[in-house]
Design a protein around this motif. Structure first.
Motif, mmCIF file in Angstrom:
data_model
loop_
_atom_site.group_PDB
_atom_site.id
_atom_site.type_symbol
_atom_site.label_atom_id
_atom_site.label_comp_id
_atom_site.label_asym_id
_atom_site.label_seq_id
_atom_site.Cartn_x
_atom_site.Cartn_y
_atom_site.Cartn_z
ATOM 1 N N PHE A 218 -2.527 -3.543 -0.719
ATOM 2 C CA PHE A 218 -1.318 -2.837 -0.299
ATOM 3 C C PHE A 218 -0.622 -2.202 -1.507
ATOM 4 O O PHE A 218 -0.305 -1.008 -1.500
ATOM 5 C CB PHE A 218 -0.361 -3.785 0.429
ATOM 6 N N PHE B 295 -5.333 2.428 5.423
ATOM 7 C CA PHE B 295 -4.159 1.798 4.816
ATOM 8 C C PHE B 295 -3.140 1.448 5.899
ATOM 9 O O PHE B 295 -2.654 0.319 5.964
ATOM 10 C CB PHE B 295 -3.542 2.730 3.774
ATOM 11 N N LEU C 42 -3.743 -2.413 6.855
ATOM 12 C CA LEU C 42 -2.811 -3.141 5.981
ATOM 13 C C LEU C 42 -1.396 -3.189 6.555
ATOM 14 O O LEU C 42 -0.828 -4.264 6.691
ATOM 15 C CB LEU C 42 -2.783 -2.521 4.580
ATOM 16 N N VAL C 43 -0.840 -2.048 6.913
ATOM 17 C CA VAL C 43 0.555 -2.029 7.363
ATOM 18 C C VAL C 43 0.690 -2.631 8.760
ATOM 19 O O VAL C 43 1.427 -3.606 8.950
ATOM 20 C CB VAL C 43 1.132 -0.598 7.310
#
Length: 132
Positions: free
Chosen positions: A24, A107, A111-112
């Motif tokens: 991240f 991403f 990840l988020v």
């Protein structure tokens, strides 16, 4: 905030969490830094390796069991493992726009969004951030 719940978990969980946190932070750096440079490529390879660790380590995490030992999040891990080499291939063949969008979606999704689901009450990262 205490790392104790994370450090007391099965070994795959801290490996997964610390690799995700590193990916991240490195992802934020990558988005902000100049593109196409040697540092961007070097950090990109590190990011890809971290994401591979995140995805692979998830197969040893079975806190939520919906289909045998697996949950829908494992589909995201498979998707990530397919998309990582595709994103690298797109960069190496100079398909920059496709590379950029693949990395942004990885991403954001892996990840988020997935990271936000770790903050659901009862999950380890919820206990790490917000306490018992």
């Amino acid at each position: 905030m205490s790392l104790a719940p994370l450090l007391d978990a099965a070994p795959a969980i801290p490996l997964h969490a610390f690799a995700a946190m590193a990916a991240f932070v490195l992802g934020i750096v990558q988005f902000a830094a100049p593109k196409g440079t040697l540092p961007h490529r070097t950090l990109g390879w590190i990011w890809v390796a971290l994401m591979a660790v995140v995805a692979l380590s998830s197969f040893w995490i079975h806190q939520i069991r919906l289909v045998g030992p697996f949950s829908p999040i494992h589909l995201l891990s498979i998707f990530t493992l397919v998309m990582l080499p595709l994103a690298v291939w797109r960069a190496r063949t100079h398909r920059v726009v496709a590379h950029r969008w693949t990395m942004i979606f990885l991403f954001t999704g892996a990840l988020v969004v997935a990271g936000l689901f770790t903050l659901v009450p009862g999950r380890i990262m919820c206990r790490v951030i917000f306490g018992a």
